[in-house]
Write a protein that holds these residues in place. Structure first.
Motif, short mmCIF file in Angstrom:
data_model
loop_
_atom_site.label_atom_id
_atom_site.label_comp_id
_atom_site.label_asym_id
_atom_site.label_seq_id
_atom_site.Cartn_x
_atom_site.Cartn_y
_atom_site.Cartn_z
N ALA B 81 1.20 -1.26 -0.47
CA ALA B 81 -0.03 -0.42 0.01
C ALA B 81 1.06 1.41 0.50
O ALA B 81 1.75 1.15 0.69
N ALA B 82 0.44 2.26 -0.68
CA ALA B 82 1.13 3.35 -1.10
C ALA B 82 -0.23 4.94 -0.28
O ALA B 82 -0.89 4.49 -0.63
N PRO B 83 0.43 6.02 0.00
CA PRO B 83 -0.01 6.87 0.48
C PRO B 83 -1.51 7.00 -0.63
O PRO B 83 -2.48 7.71 -0.44
N SER B 84 -1.21 6.85 -1.62
CA SER B 84 -2.07 7.75 -3.07
C SER B 84 -3.09 6.90 -3.52
O SER B 84 -4.28 6.89 -4.04
N GLN B 85 -3.18 5.51 -2.42
CA GLN B 85 -3.59 4.52 -2.50
C GLN B 85 -5.24 4.54 -1.43
O GLN B 85 -5.93 4.56 -1.73
N THR B 86 -4.55 5.84 -1.25
CA THR B 86 -6.01 6.34 0.04
C THR B 86 -7.48 6.57 -0.63
O THR B 86 -6.69 7.91 -1.56
N SER B 87 -8.58 6.21 -0.19
CA SER B 87 -9.35 6.49 -0.93
C SER B 87 -10.70 5.72 -0.38
O SER B 87 -10.79 4.79 0.08
N VAL B 88 -11.82 5.92 -1.70
CA VAL B 88 -12.99 5.26 -1.11
C VAL B 88 -13.24 3.78 -1.95
O VAL B 88 -13.23 4.46 -3.11
N TYR B 89 -13.34 3.37 -2.10
CA TYR B 89 -13.19 1.35 -3.19
C TYR B 89 -14.86 1.29 -2.78
O TYR B 89 -15.06 0.80 -1.74
N PHE B 90 -15.43 1.15 -3.59
CA PHE B 90 -16.67 1.20 -4.48
C PHE B 90 -16.80 -0.27 -5.29
O PHE B 90 -16.08 -0.38 -6.09
N CYS B 91 -17.64 -1.51 -4.45
CA CYS B 91 -17.78 -2.62 -5.85
C CYS B 91 -18.71 -2.11 -6.31
O CYS B 91 -19.83 -2.20 -5.92
N ALA B 92 -18.84 -2.98 -7.71
CA ALA B 92 -19.70 -2.78 -8.64
C ALA B 92 -20.71 -4.12 -9.41
O ALA B 92 -19.67 -5.05 -9.42
N SER B 93 -21.90 -4.23 -9.27
CA SER B 93 -21.97 -5.82 -9.77
C SER B 93 -23.12 -5.40 -11.53
O SER B 93 -24.58 -4.88 -11.08
N ARG B 94 -23.12 -6.36 -12.22
CA ARG B 94 -24.43 -5.56 -12.87
C ARG B 94 -24.89 -7.69 -14.06
O ARG B 94 -23.37 -8.02 -14.38
N GLY B 95 -25.77 -7.88 -14.21
CA GLY B 95 -26.23 -9.05 -14.87
C GLY B 95 -25.81 -8.81 -16.38
O GLY B 95 -25.55 -7.80 -16.90
N ARG B 96 -26.42 -10.34 -17.57
CA ARG B 96 -26.10 -10.05 -18.96
C ARG B 96 -26.54 -8.57 -19.66
O ARG B 96 -28.27 -8.61 -18.73
N LEU B 97 -25.86 -8.40 -21.01
CA LEU B 97 -27.00 -7.44 -21.45
C LEU B 97 -28.32 -7.87 -21.64
O LEU B 97 -28.59 -8.96 -22.14
N LYS B 98 -29.48 -6.74 -21.68
CA LYS B 98 -30.97 -7.00 -21.95
C LYS B 98 -31.13 -7.04 -23.52
O LYS B 98 -30.22 -6.10 -23.45
N PRO B 99 -32.00 -7.59 -24.63
CA PRO B 99 -32.31 -7.01 -25.19
C PRO B 99 -32.60 -5.35 -24.94
O PRO B 99 -33.66 -5.06 -24.10
N GLY B 100 -32.60 -4.65 -25.81
CA GLY B 100 -32.28 -3.51 -26.14
C GLY B 100 -32.18 -2.52 -26.46
O GLY B 100 -30.95 -1.91 -26.84
N PRO B 101 -32.35 -1.49 -25.71
CA PRO B 101 -30.87 -0.36 -24.77
C PRO B 101 -29.59 -0.97 -24.39
O PRO B 101 -30.11 -2.24 -23.79
N ASN B 102 -28.44 -0.40 -25.07
CA ASN B 102 -27.02 -1.45 -24.60
C ASN B 102 -27.19 -0.76 -23.35
O ASN B 102 -25.85 -0.53 -22.46
N TYR B 103 -27.79 -1.42 -22.10
CA TYR B 103 -27.48 -1.32 -20.72
C TYR B 103 -27.97 -1.77 -19.49
O TYR B 103 -29.23 -1.83 -20.05
N ASN B 104 -27.91 -2.69 -19.54
CA ASN B 104 -27.59 -2.89 -17.49
C ASN B 104 -27.34 -2.29 -16.43
O ASN B 104 -26.12 -1.68 -16.07
#
Lengths: 115, 117
Positions: B81-104
């Motif tokens: 670890a380095a001081p430059s890694q001081t931060s807030v870390y977020f994890c995210a997840s999403r499912g498979r692409l669905k038909p239609g608008p290109n976003y989940n």
């Protein structure tokens, strides 16, 4: 490269005031656009989205319209409540980011609403 | 249904120490992401995974490693670890692409606040 610019905060309003948070973007083609909200101590939640020009996203009284001609996606609410106090992030998903659904975020705008 | 959870919530490290942040999701999502959030910079993608056993670099991968041995878990490691890694870390997840608008929608965890002294 693609980028998102938001107005700097904090924005401080009285309850029932009108809210506008400006967001402009730089991207090729027609990216998808989003507003996420982060309440104190929590992760980000999707607030609304728009996927093509002139689309209007809306949720919980908030609205934003995808304006291709001005490359903007400003967030508005007619009457804010204390419970709307949070950090708001504008984001885009570039055209062709497909496989892993890349998101590019603005710096965030903190909103504080007082009674 | 807990959604996306992260452990720990807070951590203080000394320069050179190592640690692992754990992200878990119970939505059977294929895609998982690690972001860092720094003042005035929004969220930046560190690494991501498009499925069990796969990982790929994001915008700011240097100094971090990841593993996705199980579909529901995505680990972020800091080897030194380095001081430059001081931060807030977020994890995210999403499912498979669905038909239609290109976003989940991406679903985010509550974050881990890391301070490196």
């Amino acid at each position: 490269g693609d980028s998102v610019t938001q107005m700097e905060g904090p924005v401080t309003l009285s309850e029932e005031a009108f809210l506008t948070i400006n967001c402009t973007y730089t991207a090729t083609g027609y990216p998808s656009l989003f507003w996420y909200v982060q309440y104190p101590g929590e992760g980000l939640q999707l607030l609304l989205k728009a996927t093509k020009a002139d689309d209007k996203g809306s949720n919980k009284g908030f609205e934003a319209t995808y304006r291709k001609e001005t490359t903007s996606f400003h967030l508005e609410k007619g009457s804010v409540q204390v419970s709307d106090s949070a950090v708001y992030f504008c984001a885009l998903s570039p055209v062709g980011s497909g496989g892993y659904n890349k998101l590019i975020f603005g710096a965030g705008t903190r909103l504080a609403v007082h009674p | 249904n807990a959604g996306v959870t992260q452990t720990p919530k807070f951590r203080v490290l000394k320069t050179g120490q190592s640690m692992t942040l754990l992200c878990a999701q119970d939505m059977n999502h294929e895609y998982m992401y690690w972001y860092r959030q720094d003042p005035g910079m929004g969220l930046r993608l560190i690494h991501y995974s498009v499925g069990e056993g796969t990982t790929a670099k994001g915008e700011v991968p240097d100094g971090y490693n990841v593993s996705r041995l199980k579909k529901q878990n995505f680990l972020l490691g800091l080897e030194s670890a380095a001081p430059s890694q001081t931060s807030v870390y977020f994890c995210a997840s999403r499912g498979r692409l669905k038909p239609g608008p290109n976003y989940n929608e991406q679903f985010f965890g509550p974050g881990t606040r890391l301070t490196v002294l």
